[in-house]
Scaffold this motif. Structure first.
Motif, PDB file in Angstrom:
ATOM      1  N   ALA A 263     -21.802  12.457 -22.236  1.00 64.79           N
ATOM      2  CA  ALA A 263     -20.780  12.848 -21.448  1.00 64.79           C
ATOM      3  C   ALA A 263     -20.767  12.570 -19.829  1.00 64.79           C
ATOM      4  O   ALA A 263     -19.685  12.247 -19.329  1.00 64.79           O
ATOM      5  N   MET A 264     -21.671  12.614 -19.500  1.00 66.10           N
ATOM      6  CA  MET A 264     -22.120  12.186 -17.979  1.00 66.10           C
ATOM      7  C   MET A 264     -21.715  10.875 -17.688  1.00 66.10           C
ATOM      8  O   MET A 264     -21.126  10.662 -16.868  1.00 66.10           O
ATOM      9  N   ASP A 265     -22.175  10.109 -18.560  1.00 60.55           N
ATOM     10  CA  ASP A 265     -21.692   8.597 -18.582  1.00 60.55           C
ATOM     11  C   ASP A 265     -20.351   8.617 -18.402  1.00 60.55           C
ATOM     12  O   ASP A 265     -19.509   7.664 -17.814  1.00 60.55           O
ATOM     13  N   VAL A 266     -19.645   8.913 -19.471  1.00 53.84           N
ATOM     14  CA  VAL A 266     -18.248   9.272 -19.488  1.00 53.84           C
ATOM     15  C   VAL A 266     -17.484   9.494 -18.108  1.00 53.84           C
ATOM     16  O   VAL A 266     -16.687   8.770 -17.623  1.00 53.84           O
ATOM     17  N   ALA A 267     -18.004  10.829 -17.628  1.00 55.22           N
ATOM     18  CA  ALA A 267     -17.375  11.303 -16.718  1.00 55.22           C
ATOM     19  C   ALA A 267     -17.700  10.439 -15.325  1.00 55.22           C
ATOM     20  O   ALA A 267     -16.716  10.241 -14.629  1.00 55.22           O
ATOM     21  N   LYS A 268     -18.772   9.721 -15.260  1.00 60.24           N
ATOM     22  CA  LYS A 268     -18.971   8.788 -14.062  1.00 60.24           C
ATOM     23  C   LYS A 268     -18.116   7.874 -14.168  1.00 60.24           C
ATOM     24  O   LYS A 268     -17.523   7.086 -13.010  1.00 60.24           O
ATOM     25  N   ALA A 294     -22.504  13.517 -38.369  1.00 61.81           N
ATOM     26  CA  ALA A 294     -23.163  13.750 -37.267  1.00 61.81           C
ATOM     27  C   ALA A 294     -22.396  13.000 -35.898  1.00 61.81           C
ATOM     28  O   ALA A 294     -22.351  13.260 -35.004  1.00 61.81           O
ATOM     29  N   VAL A 295     -21.621  11.788 -36.405  1.00 64.15           N
ATOM     30  CA  VAL A 295     -20.926  11.195 -35.421  1.00 64.15           C
ATOM     31  C   VAL A 295     -19.583  12.009 -35.175  1.00 64.15           C
ATOM     32  O   VAL A 295     -19.448  12.133 -33.778  1.00 64.15           O
ATOM     33  N   ILE A 296     -19.013  12.881 -36.161  1.00 62.38           N
ATOM     34  CA  ILE A 296     -17.978  13.665 -35.657  1.00 62.38           C
ATOM     35  C   ILE A 296     -18.714  14.862 -34.704  1.00 62.38           C
ATOM     36  O   ILE A 296     -18.025  15.036 -33.874  1.00 62.38           O
ATOM     37  N   GLU A 297     -19.468  15.271 -35.074  1.00 65.87           N
ATOM     38  CA  GLU A 297     -20.478  16.314 -34.136  1.00 65.87           C
ATOM     39  C   GLU A 297     -20.573  15.806 -32.874  1.00 65.87           C
ATOM     40  O   GLU A 297     -20.584  16.683 -31.884  1.00 65.87           O
ATOM     41  N   GLU A 298     -21.180  14.630 -32.755  1.00 64.66           N
ATOM     42  CA  GLU A 298     -21.617  13.846 -31.523  1.00 64.66           C
ATOM     43  C   GLU A 298     -20.277  13.972 -30.513  1.00 64.66           C
ATOM     44  O   GLU A 298     -20.211  14.214 -29.379  1.00 64.66           O
ATOM     45  N   VAL A 299     -19.029  13.384 -31.278  1.00 68.19           N
ATOM     46  CA  VAL A 299     -18.056  13.267 -30.517  1.00 68.19           C
ATOM     47  C   VAL A 299     -17.379  14.821 -30.081  1.00 68.19           C
ATOM     48  O   VAL A 299     -16.819  14.951 -28.871  1.00 68.19           O
ATOM     49  N   LEU A 300     -17.460  15.724 -30.872  1.00 69.13           N
ATOM     50  CA  LEU A 300     -16.857  17.124 -30.382  1.00 69.13           C
ATOM     51  C   LEU A 300     -17.813  17.549 -29.257  1.00 69.13           C
ATOM     52  O   LEU A 300     -17.447  18.289 -28.468  1.00 69.13           O
ATOM     53  N   GLU A 301     -19.156  17.451 -29.372  1.00 70.63           N
ATOM     54  CA  GLU A 301     -20.132  17.649 -28.355  1.00 70.63           C
ATOM     55  C   GLU A 301     -19.566  16.852 -26.881  1.00 70.63           C
ATOM     56  O   GLU A 301     -19.602  17.551 -25.977  1.00 70.63           O
ATOM     57  N   LEU A 302     -19.419  15.609 -27.132  1.00 75.01           N
ATOM     58  CA  LEU A 302     -19.040  14.713 -26.047  1.00 75.01           C
ATOM     59  C   LEU A 302     -17.977  15.633 -25.108  1.00 75.01           C
ATOM     60  O   LEU A 302     -17.831  15.649 -23.991  1.00 75.01           O
ATOM     61  N   HIS A 303     -16.963  15.892 -26.072  1.00 70.03           N
ATOM     62  CA  HIS A 303     -15.549  16.278 -25.546  1.00 70.03           C
ATOM     63  C   HIS A 303     -16.013  17.884 -24.902  1.00 70.03           C
ATOM     64  O   HIS A 303     -15.384  17.961 -23.794  1.00 70.03           O
TER      65      HIS A 303
END
Ligand code: FNR
Length: 342
Positions: A263-268, A294-303
């Motif tokens: 998420a930090m990569d996304v924010a930057k 697991a991918v869905i979980e990953e995306v929810l966490e990223l959000h």
């Protein structure tokens, strides 16, 4: 080697070689804000690229194409994730299906799994107008990605050696399609000069596809004897590419991609001027290791993490995040010092 076998090889190599943090985003620092005056519940993640409205700045970037059953399965899985998480999704190059209609089902599955979402078609810059129209129709796509992969082609013994006329073909495709065209690099970064040329022929969205994540020079070199190692370290990092394109080229939407994992990569990336970020290798890696849930979980966490980062910065929207102050250090600073801003 068949196209299908080559694609599957890419997938396995990409997972092994693409997860290093060489994208330059670690050179970017946020300035802490002790008085953000924002609530997590009010953070909006929706964004726009060109005329396309996305509910998230994260999307699934192009992967796989025409590889028979295994790639069909991966496309189906990624489309399920895109549908469950309301993410836009690009398919991999559709040239295999343009050349062989039997392969169309390996792409159509994406639209079947996600009937109402934003789906992006994909072809290389060798594509003709007719091929681009067919690629869009095949998926009822909302946009068309045209990938620029000069280095990957040069490293492949069977790859293209003639790159003339690409800009002209892209211009013709832009003029002929009634969906927006996204010009994208595939991990070697886009310079401001290249982005300017693309803008001048009508491209409204540019995916910088920076160096630092999946590396098609390494992938191709590892699969054969005749190594072209000198291209392994070639390219403009995602951070440098984003900074130079966003500083120099106005009036386009920019996508940040190339090695985005957190998420930090996304924010930057967004703070450097991107309106959305594409993830390829990272999501494929999670999918292959741990499956769709697991991918869905990953995306929810990223959000969730992105919302926290945005609140800490006092930003409630992607457009506010694009305005926060940044401190740029290291190689990215050096790069930008030597690059003219026009
Ligand atoms: C890709 N990528 C890609 N891009 C494209 O425009 N058409 C394609 O067919 C493919 N195929 C493909 C296969 C595999 C297995 C991977 C991992 C990637 C490139 C991708 O969209 C992206 O530009 C790069 O991978 C850089 O992003 P990451 O992987 O570092 O997040």
């Amino acid at each position: 080697m068949s196209r299908a076998k080559r694609k599957i090889d890419h997938i396995h190599h990409a997972i092994q070689t693409g997860q290093h943090r060489l994208h330059g985003l670690d050179d970017i620092q946020f300035v802490h804000n002790s008085l953000p005056d924002k609530s997590v519940k009010d953070v909006q993640l929706n964004t726009k690229i060109g005329e396309l409205s996305l509910s998230s700045p994260i999307f699934i970037n192009a992967m796989t194409g025409g590889g028979g059953l295994e790639t069909e399965e991966i496309n189906r899985s990624l489309a399920r994730v895109s549908s469950a998480c309301n993410l836009a999704m690009a398919v991999g190059s559709q040239m295999a299906a343009i050349k062989n209609e039997e392969e169309e089902k390996t792409y159509r599955v994406v639209r079947q799994e996600n009937p109402t979402g934003i789906i992006l078609a994909n072809l290389g810059s060798e594509a003709t107008v007719d091929q681009a129209k067919r690629a869009v129709d095949m998926l009822e796509a909302n946009g068309m990605q045209i990938h620029l992969n000069v280095i990957q082609e040069l490293v492949m013994p069977e790859g293209d050696r003639d790159f003339t006329g690409a800009l002209k073909r892209i211009e013709q495709i832009v003029n002929a399609l009634d969906v927006p065209v996204i010009a994208k690099e595939v991990g070697f970064g886009m310079s401001a000069a290249a982005a300017t040329k693309l803008k001048e022929v009508g491209v409204s969205i540019i995916d910088v596809g920076g160096y630092g994540g999946t590396n098609f020079s390494k992938i191709e070199n590892e699969r054969r004897e005749n190594h072209f190692h000198f291209f392994n370290d070639w390219g403009i990092s995602t951070a440098a590419s984003l900074a130079e394109v966003s500083q120099s080229v106005g009036g386009i939407s920019i996508i940040g991609s190339g090695g985005i994992q957190t998420a930090m990569d996304v924010a930057k990336s967004l703070a450097l001027g991107a309106s959305a970020t594409g993830l390829a290798g990272r999501l494929l890696s999670v999918l292959m290791d741990s499956g769709i849930e697991a991918v869905i979980e990953e995306v929810l966490e990223l959000h969730e993490e992105l919302r926290f980062i945005m609140v800490a910065l006092g930003t409630g929207s992607i457009s506010e995040l694009q305005q926060v102050p940044l401190v740029i250090t290291g190689k990215t600073y050096d790069w930008l010092c030597q690059r003219p801003v026009s």
